[in-house]
Structures are given as C-alpha cells and as structure tokens.
Design a protein around this motif. Structure first.
Motif, mmCIF file in Angstrom:
data_model
loop_
_atom_site.group_PDB
_atom_site.id
_atom_site.type_symbol
_atom_site.label_atom_id
_atom_site.label_comp_id
_atom_site.label_asym_id
_atom_site.label_seq_id
_atom_site.Cartn_x
_atom_site.Cartn_y
_atom_site.Cartn_z
ATOM 1 N N UNK A 1 20.798 -3.254 -128.909
ATOM 2 C CA UNK A 1 20.668 -1.801 -128.919
ATOM 3 C C UNK A 1 21.339 -1.210 -130.154
ATOM 4 N N UNK A 2 22.502 -1.752 -130.506
ATOM 5 C CA UNK A 2 23.208 -1.287 -131.707
ATOM 6 C C UNK A 2 22.354 -1.519 -132.945
ATOM 7 N N UNK A 3 21.701 -2.642 -132.991
ATOM 8 C CA UNK A 3 20.845 -2.926 -134.144
ATOM 9 C C UNK A 3 19.686 -1.942 -134.235
ATOM 10 N N UNK B 1 25.725 5.087 -139.841
ATOM 11 C CA UNK B 1 26.675 6.172 -139.579
ATOM 12 C C UNK B 1 26.558 6.710 -138.163
ATOM 13 N N UNK B 2 25.403 6.538 -137.551
ATOM 14 C CA UNK B 2 25.182 7.036 -136.189
ATOM 15 C C UNK B 2 25.645 6.073 -135.122
ATOM 16 N N UNK B 3 26.046 4.884 -135.546
ATOM 17 C CA UNK B 3 26.439 3.871 -134.570
ATOM 18 C C UNK B 3 27.914 4.012 -134.211
ATOM 19 N N UNK B 4 28.176 4.572 -133.038
ATOM 20 C CA UNK B 4 29.515 4.621 -132.472
ATOM 21 C C UNK B 4 29.403 4.195 -131.019
ATOM 22 N N UNK B 5 30.518 3.984 -130.369
ATOM 23 C CA UNK B 5 30.506 3.454 -129.008
ATOM 24 C C UNK B 5 29.880 4.424 -128.010
ATOM 25 N N UNK C 1 33.785 -4.128 -127.137
ATOM 26 C CA UNK C 1 34.047 -4.047 -128.572
ATOM 27 C C UNK C 1 35.339 -3.315 -128.951
ATOM 28 N N UNK C 2 35.926 -2.574 -128.041
ATOM 29 C CA UNK C 2 37.207 -1.871 -128.219
ATOM 30 C C UNK C 2 37.137 -0.719 -129.225
ATOM 31 N N UNK C 3 36.615 -0.973 -130.434
ATOM 32 C CA UNK C 3 36.554 0.060 -131.468
ATOM 33 C C UNK C 3 35.201 0.012 -132.172
ATOM 34 N N UNK C 4 34.899 1.070 -132.916
ATOM 35 C CA UNK C 4 33.658 1.090 -133.699
ATOM 36 C C UNK C 4 33.666 -0.031 -134.731
#
Length: 205
Positions: free
Chosen positions: A30-32, A41-45, A63-66
């Motif tokens: 999904x992130x990909x 730039x739009x990919x955050x948790x 993932x804990x963090x971006x």
C-alpha cells in the motif's frame, strides 16, 4: 443422502484476518502505491493507515516512525530487484559474450522495472544515516552477485574484481537512473553497459 458442501478457500487478505507478516506485506504494498500515485512526500503513517484500512496504531506497531517505514519500503523494493536479478542470472555455463550481454540487460531491466518509487523513496531519505547503512548493505549484495557472475570470465584477482564490480554497479545504477529520467533509451543504456562490462572482463578498462 446429504451432499457435503464443497470447501471454499478463504483469502485472509480479504477478511481482515491477516498474520503479522501478511499485514506488514500489505502495508508495504500500500505504501508503494501511495508513492507511485501521490509521491513520497505524501507517505506518512496516518495516510497509510487510511489507505490500508487499518487503525493508525497498527502502522506504528509495524514501522514506529515515517523514517522506519521509508527504510523498510526502500529495502523491500531493492530486495525485489536483487531477487529478480539473481533468478534471471541463475543459468550457468554461459559463454563470456552471452554472460556479459545478459548481465547488462538483466541488471538494467530489474532496476527500471521498479519504476520511480525506489528513487523517490531514496530521495525522501536523503541524509538519513539509516538509509546509508541499508544502501551499503544492498549494494554489497549486488557487488557479490556481479563478482560471482564475472569471476569465471575474468583474470583479475578476487580483490581487484570486487573493486571493479563496485564500479560497474555504480555505472549500472547511473544508467538505470538515466533511463528512468528519459535521458536515454533502454537499448542505448544496455549497449553502453555491455561494452563497459566487456572491457572490464577482458582487462581493458
């Protein structure tokens, strides 16, 4: 007599009951997609949770963090490339010319097949110490593969061949970027890379 009902296979991915590894894979996929469609730039948790249909704590659990998410996505995309490269180069006992041609074509194809996502994620991680460590690890794996492929066709000492293959990998990555940017065609890049590999294998570089 009552007939038994046929068994129906259940795809866990459509029911929401995913194992932890399956959920992680779903989140990476999904992130990909987010990177491909909207940019890194739009990919955050948070947006990842919404797009994947899970709660935000689920993405933090994985993932804990971006930065952690970007690192894992970067590693996953490149590992896909390396795996495809190894599979396509698995045939043994090729003549030298055929080996060189296959090496150039396969490496460039595996790199360009990843599209812009790998480069976009890498750019988003620019300056990250974590990225530097992962990049070093991934490059070393590719260099080892180049050495294994070219060693039967080279008279270089192993140490010299390894250094030479490091230079070839860097050249291959530069050509892959050029194709991705549209600066040259895949066939032009392949010809240049084949000539470069051939010169190195024959000790003329």
């Amino acid at each position: 007599m009552q007939l038994e009902k046929p068994e129906v296979a259940i795809d866990n991915r459509t029911t929401g009951r995913l194992s932890k590894p399956e959920r992680r894979q779903q989140l990476l996929e999904t992130a990909r997609l987010i990177v491909r469609e909207e940019g890194a730039d739009r990919l955050t948790l948070g947006p990842l949770a919404v797009r994947a249909g899970v709660s935000k704590p689920v993405t933090y659990e994985h993932f804990e963090t971006r930065t952690g998410l970007l690192i894992e996505l970067y590693r996953w995309i490149d590992t896909e490339r390396i795996t495809a490269f190894r599979t396509l180069m698995a045939q043994e006992n090729r003549p030298a010319k055929e080996t060189i041609s296959a090496l150039a074509k396969t490496y460039l194809a595996c790199g360009t097949d990843q599209g812009d996502e790998f480069h976009a994620v890498g750019a988003a991680l620019a300056g990250s110490e974590e990225k530097a460590a992962v990049y070093k690890e991934l490059v070393e794996a590719v260099i080892e593969m180049f050495v294994a492929v070219l060693r039967p066709h080279s008279n270089f000492r192993l140490e010299t061949l390894a250094l030479t293959c490091a230079a070839l990998v860097a050249a291959g990555d530069a050509l892959t970027s050029a194709v991705t940017r549209g600066s040259c065609s895949a066939s032009e890049a392949e010809e240049v890379f084949s000539n470069l590999i051939g010169a190195v294998a024959q000790g003329k570089a």
